[in-house]
Design an enzyme around this catalytic site. Structure first.
Site, PDB file in Angstrom:
ATOM      1  N   GLU A  14      -8.143  -6.394  14.189  1.00 53.33           N
ATOM      2  CA  GLU A  14      -8.012  -6.328  12.726  1.00 53.33           C
ATOM      3  C   GLU A  14      -8.670  -7.545  12.069  1.00 53.33           C
ATOM      4  O   GLU A  14      -8.047  -8.591  11.923  1.00 53.33           O
ATOM      5  CB  GLU A  14      -6.527  -6.262  12.329  1.00 53.33           C
ATOM      6  CG  GLU A  14      -6.337  -6.172  10.812  1.00 53.33           C
ATOM      7  CD  GLU A  14      -4.861  -6.215  10.373  1.00 53.33           C
ATOM      8  OE1 GLU A  14      -3.994  -6.511  11.212  1.00 53.33           O
ATOM      9  OE2 GLU A  14      -4.610  -5.971   9.190  1.00 53.33           O
TER      10      GLU A  14
ATOM     11  N   LYS B 136      -8.875  -1.952  13.129  1.00 53.79           N
ATOM     12  CA  LYS B 136      -8.091  -1.879  11.890  1.00 53.79           C
ATOM     13  C   LYS B 136      -8.925  -2.571  10.818  1.00 53.79           C
ATOM     14  O   LYS B 136      -9.065  -3.808  10.824  1.00 53.79           O
ATOM     15  CB  LYS B 136      -6.724  -2.544  12.076  1.00 53.79           C
ATOM     16  CG  LYS B 136      -5.875  -2.522  10.810  1.00 53.79           C
ATOM     17  CD  LYS B 136      -4.394  -2.655  11.127  1.00 53.79           C
ATOM     18  CE  LYS B 136      -3.554  -2.837   9.884  1.00 53.79           C
ATOM     19  NZ  LYS B 136      -2.126  -2.655  10.113  1.00 53.79           N
TER      20      LYS B 136
HETATM   21  C1  5MM Z   1       3.017  -5.748   8.030  1.00 62.43           C
HETATM   22  O1  5MM Z   1       2.271  -6.948   7.816  1.00 62.43           O
HETATM   23  C2  5MM Z   1       1.524  -7.397   8.945  1.00 62.43           C
HETATM   24  C3  5MM Z   1       1.934  -8.725   9.405  1.00 62.43           C
HETATM   25  O2  5MM Z   1       1.564  -9.753   8.549  1.00 62.43           O
HETATM   26  P1  5MM Z   1       2.014 -11.290   8.862  1.00 62.43           P
HETATM   27  O3  5MM Z   1       1.536 -11.650  10.211  1.00 62.43           O
HETATM   28  O4  5MM Z   1       1.327 -12.036   7.761  1.00 62.43           O
HETATM   29  O5  5MM Z   1       3.481 -11.364   8.732  1.00 62.43           O
HETATM   30  C4  5MM Z   1       0.023  -7.259   8.638  1.00 62.43           C
HETATM   31  O6  5MM Z   1      -0.799  -7.722   9.673  1.00 62.43           O
HETATM   32  C5  5MM Z   1      -0.235  -5.807   8.457  1.00 62.43           C
HETATM   33  O7  5MM Z   1      -0.063  -5.128   9.672  1.00 62.43           O
HETATM   34  C6  5MM Z   1      -1.626  -5.520   7.932  1.00 62.43           C
HETATM   35  O8  5MM Z   1      -2.120  -6.523   7.078  1.00 62.43           O
HETATM   36  C7  5MM Z   1      -1.584  -4.208   7.171  1.00 62.43           C
HETATM   37  O9  5MM Z   1      -0.565  -4.265   6.197  1.00 62.43           O
HETATM   38  P2  5MM Z   1      -0.910  -3.861   4.708  1.00 62.43           P
HETATM   39  O10 5MM Z   1       0.331  -4.180   3.924  1.00 62.43           O
HETATM   40  O11 5MM Z   1      -2.114  -4.690   4.303  1.00 62.43           O
HETATM   41  O12 5MM Z   1      -1.238  -2.376   4.770  1.00 62.43           O
END
Ligand code: 5MM
Length: 339
Positions: free
Chosen positions: A177, A219
């Site tokens: 990602e 991703k």
């Molecule tokens: C759910 O949030 C994930 C973890 O973030 P942190 O490591 O900052 O706590 C994040 O990686 C998430 O899986 C992705 O960014 C996709 O989430 P969104 O909200 O952007 O769809």
């Protein structure tokens, strides 16, 4: 490395009409989400919230897998059934976030490097024993004045490929990602340029480090105007730019592409995914791996009364999962939101 297993898990993760539920918020991020709804971030509250999400009836109909956090993969329902078991019973593949977060990149003000490679081989072995069949590592690329630098993009791409190779050695499908943040006032064109350069750097490294692309999932962030841009690109423009960017830089052999929502509203993220899937046939499935865009309505309802609103919150999650499942096939219509 069991190539056949990696490929079949990757295929199942992007099966037709299904996508991934990202519930891998680290302790700091979930505390921020809970604070917004006036819920204290205790271990029990986090467990109860994730239990509510994972026990949603028929979740496996549109959700192929869910990404868990280290704490969550070890937790169980109130009745003592492990979350991994709940997921397996629902036909949902357990996944795990293994990066240790994005930290300031030394010598590069305003940029970040994701850490977590030390000891990763041992952690992956443990996660596989706990039931994880895929993993996730997120790199953060920021658009701003004179950034991103090539060194930041390359260092993150190198780390993503090292992580991916270690995952495959442990028979775990890596989700790579490289998130290009939506924060800022940048245009759609700037987002395109940075996303393309980032993806090219990533796939060069995956190739250099012998990562099996068929057993890997990307991703991706969508090519989108910055959240503070004066002119915001339309749904159609975002869909066309994102697809063109992927076609320019992602090898056809890749196992599949899932998108993050990155701060878009839930309906915006669904509309963008649908518009992309209406454009043409691609070499890879294009589906979702949303965190906020799947959870937001559910989190809000649950937060209003966690004890009483479980069923209502689950209904919200089931609805967003269905909308995005349809969008992954180009069959979503805005009018379904009201139904
Ligand atoms: C759910 O949030 C994930 C973890 O973030 P942190 O490591 O900052 O706590 C994040 O990686 C998430 O899986 C992705 O960014 C996709 O989430 P969104 O909200 O952007 O769809």
């Amino acid at each position: 490395m069991n190539e056949m297993e990696l490929v079949s898990v990757a295929e199942a993760m992007v099966a037709e009409g299904k996508g991934i539920l990202a519930i891998d918020e680290s302790a700091g991020t979930i505390a921020k989400r809970f604070k917004a709804i006036n819920i204290e971030s205790t271990e029990e509250n986090r467990r109860a919230y994730r239990e509510m999400l994972l026990t949603t009836a028929h979740l496996g109909k549109h959700i192929s897998g869910a990404i868990l956090y280290d704490e969550t993969i070890r937790q169980s329902t109130r009745n003592g059934v492990s979350f991994v078991q709940v997921m397996q019973d629902a036909g949902i593949i357990p996944g795990i976030k293994v990066d240790m977060g994005a930290h300031p990149f030394a010598g590069h003000p305003g940029e970040k490097i994701t850490e977590g490679l030390d000891g990763l081989r041992q952690r992956l072995e443990e996660y596989r024993a706990l039931g994880a069949r895929f993993a996730k590592w997120r790199a953060v690329i920021t658009i701003g004045e004179n950034i991103p630098t090539t060194s930041c993009v390359d260092a993150n791409a190198h780390a993503l490929a090292r992580y991916a190779a270690l995952c495959q050695e442990a028979d775990i499908v890596p989700i790579v990602e490289p998130e290009v943040l939506m924060d800022g006032a940048h245009s759609l064109d700037e987002s395109f340029e940075v996303t393309e350069a980032t993806l090219r750097a990533l796939f060069n490294q995956l190739y250099e480090q012998n990562v099996l692309l068929e057993g890997t999932i990307l991703k991706a962030s969508m090519v989108i105007s910055g959240s503070e841009a004066t002119h915001r690109a339309s749904v159609q423009e975002v869909a066309e730019a994102t697809v063109q960017c992927l076609l320019n830089s992602v090898p056809a052999a890749l196992g599949g592409v899932v998108f993050l929502s990155g701060g878009q509203t839930d309906e915006e993220a669904t509309a963008h995914l649908n518009a992309m899937n209406l454009l043409a046939d691609f070499p890879w499935a294009l589906t979702f791996s949303y965190g906020r865009a799947l959870q937001a309505p559910s989190l809000k309802v649950w937060g209003e009364n966690p004890a009483a609103n479980v069923a209502a919150a689950q209904k919200k999650l089931a609805h967003r999962a269905r909308m995005n499942g349809l969008a992954a096939m180009g069959q979503y219509e805005e009018s379904f939101e009201a139904a």
